[in-house]
Design an enzyme around this catalytic site. Structure first.
Site, short mmCIF file in Angstrom:
data_model
loop_
_atom_site.label_atom_id
_atom_site.label_comp_id
_atom_site.label_asym_id
_atom_site.label_seq_id
_atom_site.Cartn_x
_atom_site.Cartn_y
_atom_site.Cartn_z
N HIS A 123 -8.35 15.54 -6.04
CA HIS A 123 -7.87 15.02 -7.34
C HIS A 123 -7.93 16.07 -8.45
O HIS A 123 -7.31 15.89 -9.50
CB HIS A 123 -8.71 13.81 -7.77
N ASP A 159 -6.30 10.92 3.04
CA ASP A 159 -7.19 10.13 2.16
C ASP A 159 -6.38 8.94 1.62
O ASP A 159 -5.17 9.05 1.40
CB ASP A 159 -7.67 11.02 1.01
N HIS A 161 -6.34 7.76 -1.22
CA HIS A 161 -5.83 8.04 -2.57
C HIS A 161 -4.89 9.24 -2.53
O HIS A 161 -5.10 10.17 -1.74
CB HIS A 161 -7.00 8.34 -3.51
N ASP A 246 -11.44 7.09 3.50
CA ASP A 246 -11.42 5.82 2.77
C ASP A 246 -10.18 4.98 3.08
O ASP A 246 -9.98 3.93 2.49
CB ASP A 246 -11.58 6.05 1.26
ZN LIG Z 1 -10.05 8.84 -1.66
#
Ligand SMILES: [Zn+2]
Length: 306
Positions: A123, A159, A161, A246
């Site tokens: 991120h 991931d 995200h 995740d």
């Molecule tokens: Zn994540």
């Protein structure tokens, strides 16, 4: 000699995000416990701290200074991203793990590597720490790989995200292909299918947004078919994987329903499609049991492909 390097340092346990934070040192402890039965099959390597000139290929000095100061002050960059006094040293070492992976592969000490690091990185943009991430470990590893002669780098991010930071860093760059599947819409909000790169980078970003509650049968064709097509057309010299666990059905932070077996099949597809070196870099994954099991599965599949 093992042909899969496992890169880890105990400093990663000292990045303290506070009580009740899902991105905790217990994550790495659960991975270490899960791989205990076959740990002698891996080449264990300790990294050296990432050097500032390597990090500077992605982050300007004011960002590096900000992380160092936030660590000294034990402050939070945002509501999610808390630092402790050891966070800066842990973040430097997480970068160093990627560097060590490239060096080990270049020196033919290992075919592939898994970097069990924290804090995670995907991120972080070049100028903004966010979402538990301080330095973008995988982006820095990509730039270091290029400096070491791996000109075309593919980053695969499974991931749950979207790796907004990684996408942003390479959005106009045709030498780094960014391929991501993720729950959408979800944090951090980016990753729509129409985000395909810009300028020279047009066509070198490929996003696969997945609806909430998507299952193995929804995600596997992305890795069986679309990924193979992109690898065949891009012809990477090395593949880096933002390995966030995740996406697992039991993860508390998101709502995809991917099983441990499904994750093993994703890893198997990544390993099978191309014979170039692969470096897996730990990102998310917050159910401790699912994380340990899934990383153990990842390493078993990696060992089968050497
Ligand atoms: Zn994540």
């Amino acid at each position: 000699m093992s042909s899969v390097a496992f890169i880890y340092d105990p400093i990663f346990l000292k990045h303290n995000t506070g009580s009740y934070h899902p991105e905790s040192s217990a994550r790495l402890e659960s991975i270490l416990e899960a791989i205990e039965p076959f740990k002698e099959k891996l080449l264990w390597l300790k990294p050296s701290p990432g050097l500032l000139d390597v990090i500077s290929e992605v982050h300007p000095s004011f960002h590096i200074d900000r992380i160092e100061q936030a660590s000294l002050d034990q402050e939070a960059i945002d509501a999610d991203t808390q630092l402790s006094s050891d966070s800066y040293d842990a973040a430097l070492m997480a970068v160093g793990a990627g560097v060590e992976a490239i060096n080990a592969i270049s020196a033919e000490k290992a075919h592939h590597a898994f970097c069990a690091v924290r804090p995670p990185g995907h991120h972080a943009t070049s100028t903004q720490a966010m979402g538990f991430c301080l330095f973008n470990n995988i982006a820095i590893t990509a730039r270091y790989a290029q400096a070491m002669g791996y000109e075309k780098v593919m980053i695969i991010d499974f991931d749950v995200h979207h790796g907004n930071g990684t996408q942003d860093i390479f959005y106009e760059d045709s030498s780094v292909f960014y391929f991501s599947s993720h729950q959408y819409p979800a944090y951090p909000g980016s990753g729509a299918g129409h985000e395909r790169g810009r300028g020279d980078g047009e066509g070198f970003t490929h996003n696969f947004p997945l609806q909430t509650y998507s299952q193995d049968e929804d995600i596997l064709p992305i890795y069986e078919d679309d990924l193979l097509e992109d690898i065949e057309s891009f012809q990477p010299d090395i593949i880096l994987v933002s390995a966030g666990y995740d996406l697992h059905i039991n993860d508390p932070l998101a709502q995809l329903q991917i099983t441990t077996e499904g994750i093993a099949k994703i890893v198997e597809a990544i390993m099978r499609h191309s014979s170039v070196p692969k470096i897996f870099m730990l990102e998310g994954g917050y159910n401790l049991h699912a994380l340990g099991d899934s990383v153990a599965q990842t390493l078993e599949v990696m060992l089968e492909h050497t």
